[in-house]
Design a protein around this motif. Structure first.
Motif, mmCIF file in Angstrom:
data_model
loop_
_atom_site.group_PDB
_atom_site.id
_atom_site.type_symbol
_atom_site.label_atom_id
_atom_site.label_comp_id
_atom_site.label_asym_id
_atom_site.label_seq_id
_atom_site.Cartn_x
_atom_site.Cartn_y
_atom_site.Cartn_z
ATOM 1 N N SER A 244 63.329 54.936 45.298
ATOM 2 C CA SER A 244 64.430 54.946 46.265
ATOM 3 C C SER A 244 65.744 54.600 45.587
ATOM 4 N N ARG A 245 66.806 54.870 46.316
ATOM 5 C CA ARG A 245 68.140 54.479 45.864
ATOM 6 C C ARG A 245 68.988 54.139 47.083
ATOM 7 N N GLN A 246 70.138 53.538 46.842
ATOM 8 C CA GLN A 246 71.073 53.317 47.941
ATOM 9 C C GLN A 246 71.605 54.674 48.389
ATOM 10 N N SER A 247 71.702 54.894 49.696
ATOM 11 C CA SER A 247 72.095 56.209 50.219
ATOM 12 C C SER A 247 73.504 56.591 49.800
ATOM 13 N N ALA A 248 74.411 55.646 49.883
ATOM 14 C CA ALA A 248 75.815 55.984 49.686
ATOM 15 C C ALA A 248 76.273 55.727 48.266
ATOM 16 N N ARG A 249 75.872 54.584 47.729
ATOM 17 C CA ARG A 249 76.382 54.204 46.421
ATOM 18 C C ARG A 249 75.446 54.740 45.346
ATOM 19 N N ARG B 32 72.527 44.551 52.200
ATOM 20 C CA ARG B 32 71.914 45.585 51.382
ATOM 21 C C ARG B 32 70.394 45.564 51.517
ATOM 22 N N TRP B 33 69.834 46.761 51.823
ATOM 23 C CA TRP B 33 68.386 46.936 51.919
ATOM 24 C C TRP B 33 67.851 47.517 50.619
ATOM 25 N N GLU B 34 66.607 47.159 50.282
ATOM 26 C CA GLU B 34 65.926 47.716 49.115
ATOM 27 C C GLU B 34 64.510 48.108 49.516
ATOM 28 N N VAL B 89 69.378 53.099 52.731
ATOM 29 C CA VAL B 89 68.529 53.299 51.564
ATOM 30 C C VAL B 89 67.841 54.656 51.693
#
Lengths: 379, 130
Positions: A244-249, B32-34, B89
């Motif tokens: 996964s990754r951060q959606s925006a950043r 922040r979600w992970e 995320v």
């Protein structure tokens, strides 16, 4: 970085061979030592990059070359392993700790998808443990957000295969057409087989020395290593094997390494005469145009179409043929780039010579989130 | 049993095909979600709390696996989506009810339980067919 000379380079062709990794590595090591004009006993240290072989691999390779008695360390950072050796060697020499270090990269990778790229068991079993997926998503993003097309992806492969025709160390030395690339077997859309590099076998080596050592020994000090910057994952990077990754950043490992390398060298991307970049797939080369500062965001395809990145153009990229044509022996690929850049800066590349090359950069990007950029210049 | 810990409350009562929610961690300080849930926040190193992501996500990228990868217990070919949850995320997953080429950017998917070997793992299901 002011004090690091690349006094010699060596290579074992990239391809498929009957010999083991020890023999393959020994060829490159001997070649670099002979090219530098020194012997194993002159070294202060040996650093060996490899991903997949056994325990004490560097020591096992050296057993076929000689017994220098100095520290031998094995370095692994996936496809950026070679860059790890360069980073440590260059910094130890620049700091005045050592005068002569052999950096060797060697690999005998199995055929097919790269296994063991850091995926967890559940990712592999769930069908997500496959590296081309990540490159496919990146290539798709480029197509969605810029004017790049699937034909541009094909044309990166066409360009690099054309470059490799004149490289005796490359695995694939035949030209391909855009149609052949587009009609090759689909792997992970939009990427086809001829848009992806093949893991293979090979080795490359470089002898790094201090200027003082080069002067005292009368070595060729034509090519200097001006900077090397290696980075690992920070909070907002995304690469193999993260699910996964951060959606925006999303930040770029390559851009961060490039910025550091250019700063440390005092050389900007507009001063480069050639680049060897990590073309794991055709889309990755286009992303590298942006992240290495060769063009503005969104102008990647335009740079390719202009012919600038072809030999004869303003900033040839992968004049060696790149990984798309050479194949990728993971631990050796970065030092393979160094071999090419050094020979280009020396003017020894024959029909694939980049005329008047004085400054070159190499770039690798690997699983586990590793990237490195190295800048070299001719005095 | 969800051995990977990717499913929130992934105990013995899970059954293949049922709607589930992914187990993630949340750092209040960083907002922040992970995913998967971590024991540290990669931005500030503080210890986050854990909780479920929303049940549905939007496809922001897609591809497919056309040839059987080594070790995969899912039979190729199959489509894969990168889906963005409202929590910010984006997660990779196999879209289990779609054919290759059927997934598009902007599609909504939901997270469902899928039997992978002898473990229950997550997959995406297209909301168009649910």
């Amino acid at each position: 970085m002011d004090d690091v000379v690349i006094a010699g380079v060596g290579i074992h062709p990239f391809g498929r061979f009957d010999t083991g990794y020890r023999e393959i590595g020994a060829v490159a090591a001997r070649g670099a030592l002979a090219d530098a004009g020194i012997c194993l006993g002159d070294l202060d240290m040996v650093l060996v990059a490899n991903v997949g072989a056994e325990m004490a691999k560097g020591q096992n390779v050296l057993e076929l070359v000689g017994r220098p008695g100095v520290p031998v360390f094995n370095v692994e950072a996936a496809c950026a392993s070679s860059a790890g050796t360069l980073t440590m060697a260059a910094e130890l020499i620049e700091a005045g700790v050592h005068d002569a270090i052999l950096c060797l990269g060697v690999e005998k990778a199995p055929k097919g998808f790269i296994a063991g790229a850091g995926f967890e068991g559940w990712q592999i079993e769930s069908g997500l443990g496959i590296t081309p997926l990540y490159f496919a998503l990146a290539a798709q993003e480029l197509i969605e957000t810029t004017d790049a097309t699937i034909e541009d992806l094909a044309d990166v492969s066409v360009k690099n295969h054309r470059h490799a025709v004149d490289n005796p160390d490359a695995m694939f030395r035949s030209e391909v057409t855009r149609e052949q690339v587009l009609e090759s077997r689909a792997v992970c859309p939009p990427l086809n087989l001829l848009m992806l590099c093949a893991p293979n076998e090979g080795a490359a080596a470089a002898v790094l020395v201090s200027r003082k050592f080069a002067r005292e020994r009368g070595l060729d000090a034509t090519v200097r290593l001006r900077s090397v910057a290696t980075v690992s994952r920070s909070a907002d990077d995304w690469f193999v094997p993260a699910v996964s990754r951060q959606s925006a950043r999303m930040t770029s490992l390559t851009a961060r390494a490039a910025t550091l390398a250019y700063e440390r060298a005092g050389i900007g991307p507009d001063e480069l005469d050639l680049v060897e970049c990590q073309d794991t797939d055709a889309g990755s080369e286009l992303w590298a145009y942006r992240d290495l500062g060769l063009c503005k965001p969104g102008e990647e395809a335009a740079l390719l179409r202009s012919g600038a990145t072809t030999i004869g153009g303003r900033i040839p990229v992968n004049p060696s043929g790149g990984l798309l044509s050479k194949g990728e022996p993971l631990g050796a690929s970065g030092l393979g780039q160094v071999h090419e850049i050094v020979q280009q800066l020396r003017g020894r590349c024959g029909s694939r010579q980049v005329e008047g090359a004085r400054v070159g950069a190499g770039h690798v990007l690997g699983a586990g989130h590793n990237a490195s950029v190295v800048v070299m210049s001719r005095d | 049993m969800n051995r990977s810990g990717t499913i929130h409350a992934g105990g013995d009562l899970l059954s293949p095909g049922s709607a589930v929610r992914l187990n993630a961690s949340f750092c209040r300080d960083c907002d922040r979600w992970e995913f998967p849930a971590r024991t540290y926040c990669p931005t500030c190193d503080q210890e986050p709390t854990t909780g479920p992501l929303s049940p549905t996500a939007e496809v922001i990228g897609h591809s497919a696996v056309l040839h059987q990868p080594p070790g995969s217990l899912i039979d190729a070919p199959y489509p894969v989506a990168l889906a963005s949850f409202p929590e910010g995320v984006a997660v990779l997953g196999v879209v289990e009810d779609a054919e290759v080429g059927e997934v598009a950017i902007g599609d909504q998917v939901e997270t469902v339980a899928r039997l992978v070997g002898d473990s229950i793992e997550y997959a995406f299901r297209s909301r168009r067919s649910s």
